[in-house]
Each structure stands twice: as C-alpha cells, then as structure tokens.
Scaffold this active site. Structure first.
Site, PDB file in Angstrom:
ATOM      1  N   SER A  25       0.826  -1.224   0.000  1.00  0.00           N
ATOM      2  CA  SER A  25       0.000   0.000   0.000  1.00  0.00           C
ATOM      3  C   SER A  25       0.851   1.261   0.000  1.00  0.00           C
ATOM      4  O   SER A  25       0.377   2.328  -0.393  1.00  0.00           O
ATOM      5  CB  SER A  25      -0.913   0.082   1.224  1.00  0.00           C
ATOM      6  OG  SER A  25      -1.121  -1.127   1.832  1.00  0.00           O
ATOM      7  N   GLY A  55       1.488  -0.467   8.781  1.00  0.00           N
ATOM      8  CA  GLY A  55       2.257   0.758   8.950  1.00  0.00           C
ATOM      9  C   GLY A  55       3.017   1.264   7.740  1.00  0.00           C
ATOM     10  O   GLY A  55       3.872   2.140   7.885  1.00  0.00           O
ATOM     11  N   SER A  56       2.713   0.790   6.531  1.00  0.00           N
ATOM     12  CA  SER A  56       3.520   1.258   5.392  1.00  0.00           C
ATOM     13  C   SER A  56       3.255   2.735   5.074  1.00  0.00           C
ATOM     14  O   SER A  56       4.172   3.454   4.678  1.00  0.00           O
ATOM     15  CB  SER A  56       3.314   0.376   4.158  1.00  0.00           C
ATOM     16  OG  SER A  56       2.093   0.620   3.539  1.00  0.00           O
ATOM     17  N   TRP A  57       2.021   3.200   5.267  1.00  0.00           N
ATOM     18  CA  TRP A  57       1.767   4.632   5.029  1.00  0.00           C
ATOM     19  C   TRP A  57       2.520   5.468   6.067  1.00  0.00           C
ATOM     20  O   TRP A  57       3.084   6.512   5.741  1.00  0.00           O
ATOM     21  CB  TRP A  57       0.253   4.940   5.102  1.00  0.00           C
ATOM     22  CG  TRP A  57      -0.479   4.597   3.841  1.00  0.00           C
ATOM     23  CD1 TRP A  57      -0.115   3.665   2.908  1.00  0.00           C
ATOM     24  CD2 TRP A  57      -1.699   5.186   3.362  1.00  0.00           C
ATOM     25  NE1 TRP A  57      -1.039   3.632   1.888  1.00  0.00           N
ATOM     26  CE2 TRP A  57      -2.019   4.541   2.141  1.00  0.00           C
ATOM     27  CE3 TRP A  57      -2.564   6.163   3.853  1.00  0.00           C
ATOM     28  CZ2 TRP A  57      -3.163   4.873   1.401  1.00  0.00           C
ATOM     29  CZ3 TRP A  57      -3.698   6.495   3.120  1.00  0.00           C
ATOM     30  CH2 TRP A  57      -3.991   5.857   1.908  1.00  0.00           C
ATOM     31  N   ASP A  80      -4.722   2.537  14.899  1.00  0.00           N
ATOM     32  CA  ASP A  80      -5.330   1.309  14.349  1.00  0.00           C
ATOM     33  C   ASP A  80      -5.899   0.476  15.496  1.00  0.00           C
ATOM     34  O   ASP A  80      -5.455   0.574  16.639  1.00  0.00           O
ATOM     35  CB  ASP A  80      -4.315   0.473  13.565  1.00  0.00           C
ATOM     36  CG  ASP A  80      -5.002  -0.470  12.574  1.00  0.00           C
ATOM     37  OD1 ASP A  80      -5.014  -0.154  11.368  1.00  0.00           O
ATOM     38  OD2 ASP A  80      -5.571  -1.503  13.004  1.00  0.00           O
ATOM     39  N   ASP A  96      -9.920   2.653  18.325  1.00  0.00           N
ATOM     40  CA  ASP A  96     -10.974   2.577  17.312  1.00  0.00           C
ATOM     41  C   ASP A  96     -11.245   3.993  16.809  1.00  0.00           C
ATOM     42  O   ASP A  96     -11.561   4.881  17.609  1.00  0.00           O
ATOM     43  CB  ASP A  96     -12.224   1.983  17.991  1.00  0.00           C
ATOM     44  CG  ASP A  96     -13.355   1.761  17.023  1.00  0.00           C
ATOM     45  OD1 ASP A  96     -13.328   2.325  15.908  1.00  0.00           O
ATOM     46  OD2 ASP A  96     -14.283   1.025  17.387  1.00  0.00           O
ATOM     47  N   ASP A 121      -6.630   4.775   5.356  1.00  0.00           N
ATOM     48  CA  ASP A 121      -6.629   3.645   4.411  1.00  0.00           C
ATOM     49  C   ASP A 121      -7.527   2.550   4.995  1.00  0.00           C
ATOM     50  O   ASP A 121      -7.291   1.368   4.795  1.00  0.00           O
ATOM     51  CB  ASP A 121      -5.179   3.157   4.255  1.00  0.00           C
ATOM     52  CG  ASP A 121      -4.989   2.165   3.121  1.00  0.00           C
ATOM     53  OD1 ASP A 121      -5.821   2.147   2.198  1.00  0.00           O
ATOM     54  OD2 ASP A 121      -4.013   1.402   3.169  1.00  0.00           O
ATOM     55  N   LYS A 161      -9.408   6.148   1.608  1.00  0.00           N
ATOM     56  CA  LYS A 161      -9.777   5.061   0.686  1.00  0.00           C
ATOM     57  C   LYS A 161     -11.299   4.941   0.624  1.00  0.00           C
ATOM     58  O   LYS A 161     -11.974   5.006   1.642  1.00  0.00           O
ATOM     59  CB  LYS A 161      -9.186   3.746   1.202  1.00  0.00           C
ATOM     60  CG  LYS A 161      -9.696   2.545   0.415  1.00  0.00           C
ATOM     61  CD  LYS A 161      -8.752   1.424   0.418  1.00  0.00           C
ATOM     62  CE  LYS A 161      -8.722   0.648   1.727  1.00  0.00           C
ATOM     63  NZ  LYS A 161      -7.596  -0.275   1.728  1.00  0.00           N
TER      64      LYS A 161
HETATM   65  N1  SAM Z   1      -2.384   1.891   5.408  1.00  0.00           N
HETATM   66  C1  SAM Z   1      -1.972   0.639   6.035  1.00  0.00           C
HETATM   67  C2  SAM Z   1      -0.544   0.375   5.625  1.00  0.00           C
HETATM   68  O1  SAM Z   1      -0.087   1.016   4.700  1.00  0.00           O
HETATM   69  O2  SAM Z   1       0.100  -0.467   6.247  1.00  0.00           O
HETATM   70  C3  SAM Z   1      -2.895  -0.511   5.667  1.00  0.00           C
HETATM   71  C4  SAM Z   1      -4.257  -0.388   6.282  1.00  0.00           C
HETATM   72  S1  SAM Z   1      -5.209  -1.861   6.179  1.00  0.00           S
HETATM   73  C5  SAM Z   1      -5.647  -1.896   4.497  1.00  0.00           C
HETATM   74  C6  SAM Z   1      -6.731  -1.425   6.943  1.00  0.00           C
HETATM   75  C7  SAM Z   1      -6.643  -1.251   8.446  1.00  0.00           C
HETATM   76  O3  SAM Z   1      -7.872  -0.662   8.901  1.00  0.00           O
HETATM   77  C8  SAM Z   1      -6.509  -2.555   9.237  1.00  0.00           C
HETATM   78  O4  SAM Z   1      -5.254  -2.582   9.874  1.00  0.00           O
HETATM   79  C9  SAM Z   1      -7.645  -2.477  10.279  1.00  0.00           C
HETATM   80  O5  SAM Z   1      -7.264  -2.903  11.562  1.00  0.00           O
HETATM   81  C10 SAM Z   1      -7.955  -0.982  10.286  1.00  0.00           C
HETATM   82  N2  SAM Z   1      -9.278  -0.640  10.816  1.00  0.00           N
HETATM   83  C11 SAM Z   1     -10.488  -1.096  10.389  1.00  0.00           C
HETATM   84  N3  SAM Z   1     -11.469  -0.562  11.156  1.00  0.00           N
HETATM   85  C12 SAM Z   1     -10.864   0.261  12.063  1.00  0.00           C
HETATM   86  C13 SAM Z   1     -11.349   1.094  13.124  1.00  0.00           C
HETATM   87  N4  SAM Z   1     -12.655   1.188  13.395  1.00  0.00           N
HETATM   88  N5  SAM Z   1     -10.456   1.794  13.861  1.00  0.00           N
HETATM   89  C14 SAM Z   1      -9.124   1.695  13.598  1.00  0.00           C
HETATM   90  N6  SAM Z   1      -8.604   0.922  12.620  1.00  0.00           N
HETATM   91  C15 SAM Z   1      -9.465   0.220  11.862  1.00  0.00           C
END
Ligand code: SAM
Length: 299
Positions: A25, A55-57, A80, A96, A121, A161
């Site tokens: 990502s 954590g890539s972003w 997250d 959350d 994201d 996203k």
């Molecule tokens: N941008 C991240 C990266 O580059 O590594 C990847 C993100 S991943 C696609 C989506 C993330 O959304 C997951 O780690 C998930 O735990 C988080 N997520 C989903 N619902 C959430 C919420 N209500 N609060 C916090 N994080 C949430």
C-alpha cells in the site's frame, strides 16, 4: 505481508519488501503524492494516519517528513485497532477511529494544535456480502471524515480510501461542502479490477455556520446533519503514477529488473517480510498444527 508466490507475480509486493515497506500500500500513497504533492509541503507539521496497521503509510510519512532533516516540531500519529510495531518518528495509538475518545487522544498528542493532513486507508473485515461490506466501508469513511473535521486546520487536506459503489456520488457531494477541491484518484498500484479508489480532498473549509464537535451521544449522521447535502456531485477522476510505473494487474516475466526471470536468476529467493505481524489470527492454528493437534471438520 508474508512470503509467497505473489513475490513473482505482484511487483509492488516484492518491491515493498526490497525497499523496506511493510505493505505494498506504500506505493498507493507515494503515487497519490506524485500527483497531488500533499507530502511535499515544507510547512507540513502534524499528520494523522488513520487505520494505519501494519504501517507502510506511516513509514512513507516518516521518511518524507523526517529523512535528511531534524524536524523537531513535526509529529505523526498513527491509529489502528491492531497493535503496530514501532516506526521512527511515529506515535502509534491502538484505538478505534469511530470512538470519540480517540479524537481526544490525538489532540492531546498534538498539544491541542490542529493537524495539516489526515489520511485514512481504513478497510473493515469483509464478509463477502457486497452490500453490507460497502455499507460498513462507507461508515468507516464517514467516521474518518468526522474525526478529520474535528482535528484539521482550515485549508488542511484529507485523503481516504473509498470503494466506488452505487452511493459514491453522495459522498463526493458531501466532501465538496467541506473542501474546496475533491478528486477521486486511482493509483496504478491499486488493482484496476478493484473498486478501490482514494478521495483526495484539499482546502478544508467547513460551512461558516457550523462548528464540528464530537458528542458521544450522537451518531455520525447526526454530527453532519446540518452541514451536508443529500444531492449528488460528480468528482473529477484522476489516474495516478506515471505510465512507466508497474501495472498492478499485469504479470511481469521479462522486462523488469526485480523479476528473477528477467535478471537471469531463476533461483532468486523469496524475501522475508519486512515486519512480522504482531499478533496474527493464524498464530494459534500454526501452534496446534506443529503439535499435531489441528483437526479439520469433515462433513
Ligand atoms: N495503510 C496501512 C498500511 O499502509 O500499512 C494498511 C491499512 S489496512 C488496508 C486497513 C486497516 O484498517 C486494518 O489494519 C484495520 O485494523 C484498520 N481498521 C479497520 N477498522 C478500524 C477502526 N474502526 N479503527 C481503527 N482501525 C481500523
């Protein structure tokens, strides 16, 4: 991001490991920035990365904001539900984003100063029921937007996203009431077969008669009810990333330098993940399998 045959098929997946990113990502954010330059602003000080694990972003933010300069007054907060392994210059919060307390914790970390940029994201766990998945994703975007409205400074930016489902025009029109420029962008590293895209919202400018304030007793809809319209707006669409960059849907076999076949090294090993997952759900299953105690139900 584990070790698999995807290494050979998905160039962004392999490139991420080579360049030390925890997930592919990272290239989506980098390609969005190539077009919109929101990370190149020298006055950028406080950034919030919502739904940030693994954590890539945040790694991209850390490299862009801190590499080559000692910027003491810059701050990145990553949030997250899952635990995140530490990243240089990033404060991680396990929380959350839909909970009002999360906003307070972010503002505390910024010393009650507003943020310049909020990125999200976020993706919920998919059920496979498309209508439900689309609805939950949209709710997550609205929660990210709600948080952004409470934390952003005027003229700040919000990147999130989205999935371009049936109701996406309504979201565009709501965003257009809060930001002077709203674009729907599709990075080349985002598979063209997926409905995924990113809204790039610049120039935060909420209506003059509206003060965003999080009230735990209110729903997201109630929070926005006096400022957002119900009509539709069409956001301009932009493909991001140069035409020379890899196409995420293509299979590369002969022209790419990182491809084992192209480099003549058929035995080029698969790379290890940059960061092992902190607490993956399959951990227990692996343990049971090693102990020979994993049984499968046969109907
Ligand atoms: N941008 C991240 C990266 O580059 O590594 C990847 C993100 S991943 C696609 C989506 C993330 O959304 C997951 O780690 C998930 O735990 C988080 N997520 C989903 N619902 C959430 C919420 N209500 N609060 C916090 N994080 C949430």
């Amino acid at each position: 991001m584990g070790k698999s045959s995807k290494d050979k098929r998905d160039l962004y997946y392999r490139k991420a490991k080579e360049e030390g990113y925890r997930a592919r990502s990272a290239y989506k954010l980098l390609q969005l920035n190539d077009n919109f330059h929101f990370l190149d602003d020298p006055s950028l000080k406080r950034v919030v990365d919502l739904c940030a694990a693994p954590g890539s972003w945040s790694q991209v933010l850390s490299r862009k904001l801190f590499e080559g300069s000692d910027q003491q007054d810059r701050r990145i907060v990553a949030v997250d539900l899952q635990t995140m392994s530490p990243i240089d210059h990033v404060t991680t919060l396990q929380a959350d984003i839909t909970h009002p307390r999360t906003l307070q914790r972010i503002l505390q970390l910024f010393g009650d100063e507003p943020a310049d940029l909020v990125i999200s994201d976020g993706a919920p766990d998919v059920t496979g029921l498309h209508d439900l998945d689309e609805y939950v994703q949209q709710q997550l975007v609205m929660s990210a937007l709600q948080l952004a409205c409470c934390v952003l400074k005027p003229k700040g930016s919000f990147i999130a996203k989205v999935f371009r489902g049936r109701d996406i025009d309504l979201l565009y029109s709501q965003l257009a009431c809060l930001f002077t420029h709203v674009t729907c962008a599709k990075p080349r590293s985002s598979r063209s077969t997926s409905l995924e895209a990113f809204v790039v919202c610049q120039g935060y400018q909420p209506p003059a008669d509206w003060t965003p304030k999080l009230d735990p007793s209110q729903s997201v809809q109630q929070f926005f009810q006096h400022c957002l319209p119900n009509g539709k707006h069409i956001a301009p669409f932009m493909a991001c990333g140069s035409l020379e960059s890899f196409d995420s849907d293509a299979t590369y076999t002969s022209t790419c330098s990182t491809d084992p076949i192209a480099t003549g090294d058929k035995h080029k090993p698969s790379l290890n993940p940059v960061q092992q997952p902190t607490n993956p759900p399959y951990k227990q299953a692996l343990l049971l399998k090693r102990q020979g105690r994993l049984s499968r139900h046969v109907r």
